[in-house]
Motif scaffolding. Structure first.
Motif, PDB file in Angstrom:
ATOM      1  N   PRO A 270       0.784  -0.706   0.254  1.00  0.00           N
ATOM      2  CA  PRO A 270       0.325   0.351   0.277  1.00  0.00           C
ATOM      3  C   PRO A 270       0.925   0.912  -0.075  1.00  0.00           C
ATOM      4  O   PRO A 270       1.645   1.421   0.531  1.00  0.00           O
ATOM      5  CB  PRO A 270      -0.653  -0.217   0.961  1.00  0.00           C
ATOM      6  CG  PRO A 270       0.172  -0.563   2.507  1.00  0.00           C
ATOM      7  CD  PRO A 270       0.838  -1.916   1.511  1.00  0.00           C
ATOM      8  N   SER A 271       0.399   3.061  -0.549  1.00  0.00           N
ATOM      9  CA  SER A 271       1.162   3.858  -0.851  1.00  0.00           C
ATOM     10  C   SER A 271       1.224   4.315   0.881  1.00  0.00           C
ATOM     11  O   SER A 271       1.063   4.427   2.299  1.00  0.00           O
ATOM     12  CB  SER A 271       0.584   4.904  -0.687  1.00  0.00           C
ATOM     13  OG  SER A 271      -0.243   4.930  -2.149  1.00  0.00           O
ATOM     14  N   GLY A 272       2.760   4.632   1.339  1.00  0.00           N
ATOM     15  CA  GLY A 272       3.586   4.748   2.083  1.00  0.00           C
ATOM     16  C   GLY A 272       4.233   4.060   2.878  1.00  0.00           C
ATOM     17  O   GLY A 272       4.485   3.778   4.551  1.00  0.00           O
ATOM     18  N   SER A 273       4.260   2.404   2.351  1.00  0.00           N
ATOM     19  CA  SER A 273       4.187   1.002   2.524  1.00  0.00           C
ATOM     20  C   SER A 273       6.073   1.072   2.975  1.00  0.00           C
ATOM     21  O   SER A 273       6.479   0.470   3.483  1.00  0.00           O
ATOM     22  CB  SER A 273       3.970  -0.113   2.529  1.00  0.00           C
ATOM     23  OG  SER A 273       4.515  -0.054   0.693  1.00  0.00           O
ATOM     24  N   GLY A 274       6.762   2.051   1.904  1.00  0.00           N
ATOM     25  CA  GLY A 274       8.243   2.002   2.241  1.00  0.00           C
ATOM     26  C   GLY A 274       8.580   1.415   1.304  1.00  0.00           C
ATOM     27  O   GLY A 274       9.779   1.033   1.211  1.00  0.00           O
ATOM     28  N   LYS A 275       7.754   1.193  -0.166  1.00  0.00           N
ATOM     29  CA  LYS A 275       8.853   0.548  -1.666  1.00  0.00           C
ATOM     30  C   LYS A 275       9.795   1.790  -1.768  1.00  0.00           C
ATOM     31  O   LYS A 275      11.014   1.475  -2.372  1.00  0.00           O
ATOM     32  CB  LYS A 275       7.434   0.951  -2.481  1.00  0.00           C
ATOM     33  CG  LYS A 275       6.376  -0.056  -1.794  1.00  0.00           C
ATOM     34  CD  LYS A 275       5.391  -0.465  -3.308  1.00  0.00           C
ATOM     35  CE  LYS A 275       4.533   0.951  -3.005  1.00  0.00           C
ATOM     36  NZ  LYS A 275       3.827   1.229  -2.927  1.00  0.00           N
TER      37      LYS A 275
ATOM     38  N   LEU B 116      15.916  -6.588 -12.633  1.00  0.00           N
ATOM     39  CA  LEU B 116      14.649  -5.986 -12.691  1.00  0.00           C
ATOM     40  C   LEU B 116      14.630  -6.018 -11.291  1.00  0.00           C
ATOM     41  O   LEU B 116      14.300  -7.474 -10.640  1.00  0.00           O
ATOM     42  CB  LEU B 116      14.127  -6.211 -13.213  1.00  0.00           C
ATOM     43  CG  LEU B 116      14.933  -6.288 -14.993  1.00  0.00           C
ATOM     44  CD1 LEU B 116      13.124  -6.065 -15.696  1.00  0.00           C
ATOM     45  CD2 LEU B 116      15.583  -4.693 -15.622  1.00  0.00           C
ATOM     46  N   VAL B 117      14.548  -4.800 -10.763  1.00  0.00           N
ATOM     47  CA  VAL B 117      13.835  -4.784  -9.125  1.00  0.00           C
ATOM     48  C   VAL B 117      12.430  -3.265  -9.237  1.00  0.00           C
ATOM     49  O   VAL B 117      13.283  -2.314  -9.575  1.00  0.00           O
ATOM     50  CB  VAL B 117      14.865  -4.085  -8.202  1.00  0.00           C
ATOM     51  CG1 VAL B 117      13.702  -4.031  -6.683  1.00  0.00           C
ATOM     52  CG2 VAL B 117      15.776  -4.759  -7.634  1.00  0.00           C
ATOM     53  N   SER B 118      11.630  -3.661  -9.502  1.00  0.00           N
ATOM     54  CA  SER B 118      10.347  -2.696  -9.611  1.00  0.00           C
ATOM     55  C   SER B 118       9.997  -2.597  -8.514  1.00  0.00           C
ATOM     56  O   SER B 118       8.967  -3.105  -7.929  1.00  0.00           O
ATOM     57  CB  SER B 118       9.850  -3.064 -10.988  1.00  0.00           C
ATOM     58  OG  SER B 118      10.489  -3.600 -12.070  1.00  0.00           O
ATOM     59  N   VAL B 119       9.276  -1.166  -8.758  1.00  0.00           N
ATOM     60  CA  VAL B 119       7.850  -0.672  -7.438  1.00  0.00           C
ATOM     61  C   VAL B 119       6.850  -0.374  -8.725  1.00  0.00           C
ATOM     62  O   VAL B 119       7.285   0.590  -9.799  1.00  0.00           O
ATOM     63  CB  VAL B 119       8.373   0.242  -7.030  1.00  0.00           C
ATOM     64  CG1 VAL B 119       7.459   0.833  -5.831  1.00  0.00           C
ATOM     65  CG2 VAL B 119       9.571   0.134  -5.780  1.00  0.00           C
ATOM     66  N   GLY B 120       5.769  -0.839  -8.412  1.00  0.00           N
ATOM     67  CA  GLY B 120       4.352  -0.914  -8.794  1.00  0.00           C
ATOM     68  C   GLY B 120       3.283  -0.840  -8.262  1.00  0.00           C
ATOM     69  O   GLY B 120       3.144  -2.193  -7.840  1.00  0.00           O
ATOM     70  N   HIS B 121       2.458  -0.238  -9.329  1.00  0.00           N
ATOM     71  CA  HIS B 121       0.580  -1.156  -8.438  1.00  0.00           C
ATOM     72  C   HIS B 121       0.288  -2.011  -9.446  1.00  0.00           C
ATOM     73  O   HIS B 121      -0.894  -3.278  -9.013  1.00  0.00           O
ATOM     74  CB  HIS B 121      -0.189  -0.075  -7.959  1.00  0.00           C
ATOM     75  CG  HIS B 121       0.822   0.622  -7.115  1.00  0.00           C
ATOM     76  ND1 HIS B 121       0.240   0.599  -5.485  1.00  0.00           N
ATOM     77  CD2 HIS B 121       1.670   1.870  -7.089  1.00  0.00           C
ATOM     78  CE1 HIS B 121       0.866   1.151  -4.514  1.00  0.00           C
ATOM     79  NE2 HIS B 121       1.801   2.415  -5.251  1.00  0.00           N
ATOM     80  N   ARG B 122       0.827  -2.479 -10.822  1.00  0.00           N
ATOM     81  CA  ARG B 122       0.024  -2.926 -11.668  1.00  0.00           C
ATOM     82  C   ARG B 122      -0.207  -4.243 -11.675  1.00  0.00           C
ATOM     83  O   ARG B 122       1.039  -4.253 -11.742  1.00  0.00           O
ATOM     84  CB  ARG B 122      -0.374  -2.137 -13.276  1.00  0.00           C
ATOM     85  CG  ARG B 122      -0.763  -0.571 -13.327  1.00  0.00           C
ATOM     86  CD  ARG B 122      -0.420  -0.412 -14.956  1.00  0.00           C
ATOM     87  NE  ARG B 122      -0.421   1.260 -14.842  1.00  0.00           N
ATOM     88  CZ  ARG B 122      -0.313   2.113 -15.455  1.00  0.00           C
ATOM     89  NH1 ARG B 122       0.397   1.390 -17.267  1.00  0.00           N
ATOM     90  NH2 ARG B 122      -0.371   3.291 -16.192  1.00  0.00           N
ATOM     91  N   GLY B 123      -1.260  -4.798 -11.983  1.00  0.00           N
ATOM     92  CA  GLY B 123      -1.618  -6.564 -12.087  1.00  0.00           C
ATOM     93  C   GLY B 123      -0.754  -7.235 -13.100  1.00  0.00           C
ATOM     94  O   GLY B 123       0.221  -7.852 -13.029  1.00  0.00           O
TER      95      GLY B 123
END
Length: 605
Positions: A426-431, A566-573
């Protein structure tokens, strides 16, 4: 008096050598004492000595010696002009036409030498300023960038304000102020000694309240100036604080203007002109209030100095008038007395009249020294130090918020070449904060980290950074590229659907304003294809693209760099298909990790 003139002329060479060596020794001793026993002296030495030290180069010290010699030469010229005035006015009083033309010829020689000396001094002084400023700019810029102090300084309890101004403006003020104030002070001291001797020879006794004061002219000028200086210092003391505030408030207002320009589109969308106008007005009015305070204090200070200087014009004539009218001295002696009195008064008044300049210089010195202190403190902040390795391996990595609350606790992770990790939560979780820790930017992190370093690692943020200059430099950043690399650059642009930009590779512009956010993100992918790093960190690097374009960009990345991690931060499935592993954070320190197609294999608290 002509004999006295000839004696002074004959002694000039010996006087110059003696004054130069005595002044040079006095300068060195004074600088050493100031550096040892005063705080601002240590600050000055910290900034100046690395440039002046002969271990680096002898040229700066030789230039200082030349400037010092020219300053002593200027004092000697003033002494010779003093004796010329005496002889010239005495010739006028005696109606001696031959002597009149003789002294005019001498004036022509003195004036020519004076003009040449002034031009050489002007060139040498400005050349010294330029060379020192170039060196100091390089040093402070390097110090700011070293250890990423420019970024880590934001985490200090008291971050340094306006580092751009300290580099661009304060360096110039420091360099010019150091030369003019140091040479001015030394010249004032030497002038004081020389013209006190002249005034001593011309001064007579003066009866005050029945008490006869021998050489009264000398004592009177010292008493007059010392009293005036004491009052001037009391009046001018607040100027130091006001000068410091002026630089800070000016920079704050300029920063608000620059920030508005850089975020013009966002402000326009929000229709936030009223808020921005209020912010600009608030900062400008703070600057103006300080400006008025400086004006009022400056009027008091300058008014007092002007009054003292005007009284000093007639003071020697008042003291010498009885002796002149009694025939004890000639008109030439009278004029030389006035000139010598003025020189002594000016020399004694140097620190009084230059108090405002010293105040500004002190503020500049504090700002530059504070800048170096902040950079040092920023580098001293803790950070996870990465070891160079072909894999990405984390052992017991913990990340906290600045207030100490945990975001990730005891993270263990291993990623091999060709594998890809997707970080979710979730947003703000530290990603994003986790990526900062992996980059060595976040100070609130502990643990062991191994990964490819240097040019073998590339970080892509949500809003890519595009440097000023040619488009080829923006695509190759942080690598370098020239016209010979245009074919590779054009191919990289074509692979991310930006082929229409290839003809503009040599065009210089502010590309962050020319390209949309989506185009900038695609350009960042072209940057990866050009630099071909071993590991790529992507922080929602496709957030401004649609799912179809995102799919194409990741597919291109996996196809062209199959061995890259690759190390990605993202929300989309839609990102799941391009990653072999996933890491989920909940923002309280707990995390879960496992292969993308399996149930998470571990959860830690």
């Amino acid at each position: 008096m002509d004999l006295n003139w000839n004696d002074q002329l004959a002694q000039s060479a010996w006087w110059l050598l003696r004054a130069f060596f005595i002044t040079a020794v006095a300068l060195a001793v004074s600088a050493a004492l100031l550096a040892r026993f005063t705080g601002w002296g240590r600050k000055f030495w910290r900034l100046a000595w690395p440039y002046l030290t002969p271990r680096r180069s002898w040229r700066p010290l030789l230039t200082v010696a030349l400037l010092l010699f020219l300053a002593m030469f200027a004092v000697r010229m003033t002494v010779l002009f003093s004796y010329w005035y005496n002889g010239f006015y005495s010739a006028l009083q005696a109606l001696d036409q031959t002597a009149f033309w003789h002294f005019l010829a001498i004036f022509g020689v003195l004036a020519t030498v004076h003009v040449l000396r002034t031009l050489v001094d002007s060139y040498a002084g400005q050349a010294f300023d330029i060379h020192w400023r170039v060196w100091l700019n390089e040093r402070l810029t390097h110090d700011w960038l070293d250890g990423r102090a420019y970024y880590r300084g934001h985490f200090l309890d008291q971050p340094v304000d306006n580092p751009d101004q300290r580099i661009e403006q304060d360096i110039g003020l420091f360099v010019a102020g150091t030369r003019t104030l140091a040479i001015g002070a030394l010249s004032a001291v030497v002038s004081l000694v020389e013209f006190t001797a002249i005034l001593w020879g011309l001064s007579g006794a003066l009866a005050v309240a029945g008490l006869e004061i021998p050489r009264a002219m000398v004592f009177m000028v010292y008493v007059y100036v010392v009293i005036a200086t004491v009052f001037a210092f009391r009046i001018g003391r607040p100027l130091i604080r006001l000068s410091f505030l002026s630089e800070r408030l000016t920079a704050n207002f300029r920063y608000a203007l620059v920030r508005l320009r850089e975020n013009a589109e966002n402000v326009a969308f929000y229709q936030g002109e009223g808020v921005e106008r209020a912010t600009l007005r608030e900062r400008f009015l703070a600057y103006v209030a300080n400006l008025w305070a400086r004006v009022y204090r400056g009027l008091k200070f300058d008014g007092f100095n002007l009054a003292v200087s005007q009284v000093a014009v007639v003071f020697p004539f008042l003291l010498q008038a009885p002796r002149f009218f009694s025939g004890a001295i000639k008109l030439g002696d009278m004029m030389q007395t006035a000139q010598a009195f003025g020189q002594v008064q000016d020399a004694l008044s140097f620190f009084r009249t230059s108090y405002d300049t010293f105040a500004q210089y002190r503020a500049t010195l504090d700002r530059l020294s504070g800048f170096l202190d902040a950079n040092e403190a920023a580098r001293a902040l803790p950070a996870v130090t990465a070891e160079d390795h072909g894999e990405l391996a984390l052992d017991g990595l913990s990340v906290q918020r600045p207030d100490g609350r945990p975001m990730v606790i005891g993270l263990d992770l291993r990623l091999l070449p060709g594998q890809a990790l997707l970080i979710k939560g979730p947003s703000g979780s530290g990603k994003t904060t986790l990526l900062r820790a992996l980059a060595g930017l976040w100070p609130c992190a502990q643990g062991r980290l191994r990964r490819p370093l240097g040019a073998r690692a590339l970080f892509l943020s949500q809003r890519p950074y595009l440097p000023l200059g040619e488009l080829r430099g923006a695509v190759a950043y942080p690598g370098l590229a020239g016209p010979q690399d245009d074919a590779r650059l054009a191919d990289a642009l074509e692979r991310v659907n930006l082929g229409h930009l290839a003809p503009r590779l040599g065009e210089a512009a502010d590309w962050s304003r020319v390209l949309s956010i989506g185009e900038q993100q695609r350009l960042a992918f072209a940057r990866v294809l050009y630099n071909r790093p071993a590991i790529v960190f992507l922080d929602e690097a496709t957030s401004a693209t649609d799912e179809g374009l995102e799919h194409a960009l990741y597919r291109r990345l996996r196809a062209d760099l199959p061995e890259a991690m690759l190390v990605s931060v993202g929300h989309r499935g839609t990102l799941d298909a391009f990653h072999s592993h996933r890491l989920e954070l909940d923002g309280t320190g707990r995390w879960s990790m496992g292969p993308m197609e399996e149930t998470p294999r571990r959860e830690a608290a």
